[in-house]
Design a protein around this motif. Structure first.
Motif, mmCIF file in Angstrom:
data_model
loop_
_atom_site.group_PDB
_atom_site.id
_atom_site.type_symbol
_atom_site.label_atom_id
_atom_site.label_comp_id
_atom_site.label_asym_id
_atom_site.label_seq_id
_atom_site.Cartn_x
_atom_site.Cartn_y
_atom_site.Cartn_z
ATOM 1 N N MET A 1 -21.033 -8.992 5.026
ATOM 2 C CA MET A 1 -20.920 -10.123 5.919
ATOM 3 C C MET A 1 -21.108 -11.440 5.157
ATOM 4 N N ILE A 2 -22.069 -11.495 4.285
ATOM 5 C CA ILE A 2 -22.297 -12.697 3.491
ATOM 6 C C ILE A 2 -21.143 -12.892 2.505
ATOM 7 N N LYS A 3 -20.633 -11.777 1.974
ATOM 8 C CA LYS A 3 -19.516 -11.859 1.038
ATOM 9 C C LYS A 3 -18.279 -12.433 1.727
ATOM 10 N N GLU A 4 -18.016 -11.997 2.965
ATOM 11 C CA GLU A 4 -16.877 -12.534 3.721
ATOM 12 C C GLU A 4 -17.045 -14.026 3.968
ATOM 13 N N MET A 5 -18.272 -14.425 4.314
ATOM 14 C CA MET A 5 -18.530 -15.828 4.579
ATOM 15 C C MET A 5 -18.348 -16.667 3.307
ATOM 16 N N LEU A 6 -18.830 -16.163 2.189
ATOM 17 C CA LEU A 6 -18.698 -16.898 0.935
ATOM 18 C C LEU A 6 -17.249 -16.991 0.466
ATOM 19 N N THR A 7 -16.490 -15.914 0.647
ATOM 20 C CA THR A 7 -15.101 -15.928 0.173
ATOM 21 C C THR A 7 -14.200 -16.793 1.042
ATOM 22 N N ARG A 8 -14.694 -17.304 2.148
ATOM 23 C CA ARG A 8 -13.914 -18.264 2.936
ATOM 24 C C ARG A 8 -13.929 -19.640 2.293
ATOM 25 N N TRP A 9 -14.878 -19.908 1.444
ATOM 26 C CA TRP A 9 -14.960 -21.201 0.774
ATOM 27 C C TRP A 9 -13.956 -21.241 -0.373
ATOM 28 N N PRO A 10 -13.123 -22.261 -0.416
ATOM 29 C CA PRO A 10 -12.103 -22.345 -1.470
ATOM 30 C C PRO A 10 -12.673 -22.319 -2.883
ATOM 31 N N VAL A 11 -13.805 -22.974 -3.125
ATOM 32 C CA VAL A 11 -14.355 -23.021 -4.486
ATOM 33 C C VAL A 11 -14.784 -21.632 -4.955
ATOM 34 N N VAL A 12 -15.315 -20.814 -4.047
ATOM 35 C CA VAL A 12 -15.713 -19.452 -4.408
ATOM 36 C C VAL A 12 -14.470 -18.626 -4.733
ATOM 37 N N ARG A 13 -13.398 -18.776 -3.937
ATOM 38 C CA ARG A 13 -12.155 -18.046 -4.221
ATOM 39 C C ARG A 13 -11.567 -18.452 -5.568
#
Length: 122
Positions: A1-13
């Protein structure tokens, strides 16, 4: 769940894909769903009225309202480029403080009068 939330941020992607940030990975959900403001508008070709050069303009209108004015890339004169006055045509026509009445100053007068002129065809 945290991983999904983080991967929504463009900088993380961008960090995960080792990209330079100029592709799809840099887009957020909001930017991915953006559309041009003249998407469903009709377009009319016109000529800029501000000088004698005759640069081409694309006038976008929807339901009787002006939506956008841009340079016409098919114009052999301007090739889609407009001068500052031409590129500001939309604002010059739609600004809330635009003067829409005819003002007249008699010769040697210091006062402006509003001229209530009506065209013959109305």
């Amino acid at each position: 769940m945290i991983k999904e939330m983080l991967t929504r941020w463009p900088v993380v992607r961008q960090l995960l894909t080792h990209s330079d940030g100029t592709g799809v990975e840099a887009m957020s959900d909001r930017t991915r769903n953006l559309a041009p403001k003249h998407r469903d508008a009709q377009v009319t070709r016109s000529v800029c009225p501000y000088c004698a050069v005759g640069c081409g303009q694309l006038v976008y209108h929807k339901e009787g309202k002006l939506v956008s004015i841009e340079g016409d890339p098919d114009s052999f004169i301007s090739r889609g480029r407009l001068c500052p006055k031409g590129s500001d045509s939309f604002e010059l026509l739609t600004h809330a403080n635009r003067e829409t009445r005819i003002k007249y100053r008699k010769p040697y007068s210091t006062q402006w009068r509003i001229w209530n002129w009506r065209p013959r065809w109305t």
